[in-house]
Write an enzyme that holds these catalytic residues in place. Structure first.
Site, PDB file in Angstrom:
ATOM      1  N   THR A 176      -6.463 -38.673  11.569  1.00  0.00           N
ATOM      2  CA  THR A 176      -5.595 -39.652  12.236  1.00  0.00           C
ATOM      3  C   THR A 176      -5.179 -39.149  13.620  1.00  0.00           C
ATOM      4  O   THR A 176      -5.165 -39.907  14.595  1.00  0.00           O
ATOM      5  CB  THR A 176      -4.356 -39.931  11.360  1.00  0.00           C
ATOM      6  OG1 THR A 176      -4.811 -40.470  10.115  1.00  0.00           O
ATOM      7  CG2 THR A 176      -3.422 -40.936  12.006  1.00  0.00           C
TER       8      THR A 176
ATOM      9  N   GLU B 268      13.421 -42.270   3.993  1.00  0.00           N
ATOM     10  CA  GLU B 268      13.965 -41.481   5.094  1.00  0.00           C
ATOM     11  C   GLU B 268      13.535 -40.013   4.957  1.00  0.00           C
ATOM     12  O   GLU B 268      13.206 -39.361   5.943  1.00  0.00           O
ATOM     13  CB  GLU B 268      15.489 -41.619   5.114  1.00  0.00           C
ATOM     14  CG  GLU B 268      16.022 -41.490   6.504  1.00  0.00           C
ATOM     15  CD  GLU B 268      17.442 -42.027   6.688  1.00  0.00           C
ATOM     16  OE1 GLU B 268      17.804 -43.049   6.076  1.00  0.00           O
ATOM     17  OE2 GLU B 268      18.170 -41.386   7.459  1.00  0.00           O
TER      18      GLU B 268
HETATM   19  N1  HSE Z   1      -1.302 -46.384  11.395  1.00  0.00           N
HETATM   20  C1  HSE Z   1      -1.881 -45.072  11.571  1.00  0.00           C
HETATM   21  C2  HSE Z   1      -2.925 -45.109  12.634  1.00  0.00           C
HETATM   22  C3  HSE Z   1      -2.584 -44.592  10.325  1.00  0.00           C
HETATM   23  O1  HSE Z   1      -3.648 -46.104  12.688  1.00  0.00           O
HETATM   24  O2  HSE Z   1      -3.045 -44.167  13.401  1.00  0.00           O
HETATM   25  C4  HSE Z   1      -1.714 -44.400   9.175  1.00  0.00           C
HETATM   26  O3  HSE Z   1      -0.604 -43.611   9.396  1.00  0.00           O
END
Ligand code: HSE
Length: 299
Positions: free
Chosen positions: A175, A118
């Protein structure tokens, strides 16, 4: 005292923002109390990661102390990075997990795994790297709809029969940028496609039905859009399957490509490096296993 935190791959095809897998590749954090905040970084990303108070580990430590209601006493940190930065291998998640565990340890505080997660989700809105970095293994995470810091997760042991090849090109994909290329709406057919495969991946791993993995990592939610940022993914995937790979997927949001295989791990890695070389992109590969332990203090 030294903290060891594993890398992680995430998404694993159909499990966008859901699946994660801790890997036998690590960042370590040597921590001691000091007169002033200080961080030295060696290894991956040493030339570009901030070493001031804006460093992610330090920011997390300080904020975690505040959240825990304790003084953020200055520390000196020597961070040794084995995990390439900005390649979808959970490097940031290691700093977040390490910052929180350090705040707890230095103040002799104990929190449950759920409570630690959390806190961690204050710094990162997707749980899929944070959870395996903390607990290890293959993880399935679901965020609460009302409280985005509450995560429900399951941890499964990853089959030892599978080797994990990570093909890491020398370019980063942020990302944030890789999320911007995704559509905000998906159609029902595509949603069903992913639900079917995500469920199939979990059961195929549990039952060791490895021939199903190739179908189970197909995805309509992110890879078709991100493969435009990750040149070489489609061509590599095709060849790796020809060479006997069981599953090929984009690791997290890239730029690393992940492979599960029972054979030809080296050949598959070498092929990927050669393929990128022809594209004038330096790349390397590693053959890893699952880390079943997660973050821990060195004994
Ligand atoms: N799951 C995320 C994404 C990457 O694919 O944008 C990891 O935080």
């Amino acid at each position: 005292m030294q903290l060891i935190v594993p890398a992680s791959t995430s998404n694993l095809g159909a499990g966008f923002d859901t699946f994660g897998l801790a890997l036998t590749l690590y960042n370590t954090f040597e921590i001691e109390e000091s007169d002033a905040f200080e961080i030295e970084i060696y290894g991956e990303g040493a030339d570009k990661l901030p070493t001031g108070i804006d460093n992610l580990f330090l920011r997390t430590y300080i904020r975690a102390c505040q959240e825990l209601g304790v003084e953020d006493r200055p520390i000196k940190v020597v961070q040794k990075n084995g995990i390439p930065v900005g390649r979808g291998l959970g490097s940031s998640a290691t700093a977040i997990v390490a910052g929180i565990l350090t705040a707890l340890e230095l103040n002799d505080l104990k929190l449950s795994t759920d409570e630690i997660l959390e806190l961690a989700l204050m710094f990162e809105s997707h749980p899929d790297n944070i959870v395996p970095a903390l607990v290890g293994g293959f993880t399935i995470s679901a965020l609460d709809e009302v409280n985005p810091r509450k995560v429900y997760f399951q941890k499964l042991e990853f089959p030892k029969e599978l080797q994990i090849v990570v093909l890491i090109p020398e370019f980063e994909i942020l990302t944030e940028e890789a999320r911007k290329v995704l559509p905000s709406m998906v159609n029902l057919k595509d949603a069903v496609f992913n639900i079917q495969r995500a469920a199939l991946l979990v059961s195929a791993l549990v039952n060791k039905e490895f021939d199903l993995l190739r179908v189970a990592v197909e995805d309509k939610l992110h890879q078709p859009f991100r493969s435009k940022l990750l040149h070489g993914f489609e061509a590599f995937k095709e060849e790796a399957y020809q060479m006997g790979a069981d599953a090929v997927f984009i690791s997290g949001s890239g730029s690393t490509i992940g492979v599960f295989t029972r054979k030809n791990a080296d050949e598959i890695g070498k092929f990927g490096v050669e393929m990128y070389k022809k594209m004038k992109i330096p790349a390397r590969y590693m053959i890893l296993e699952a880390d079943e332990e997660g973050a821990r203090w060195a004994k």
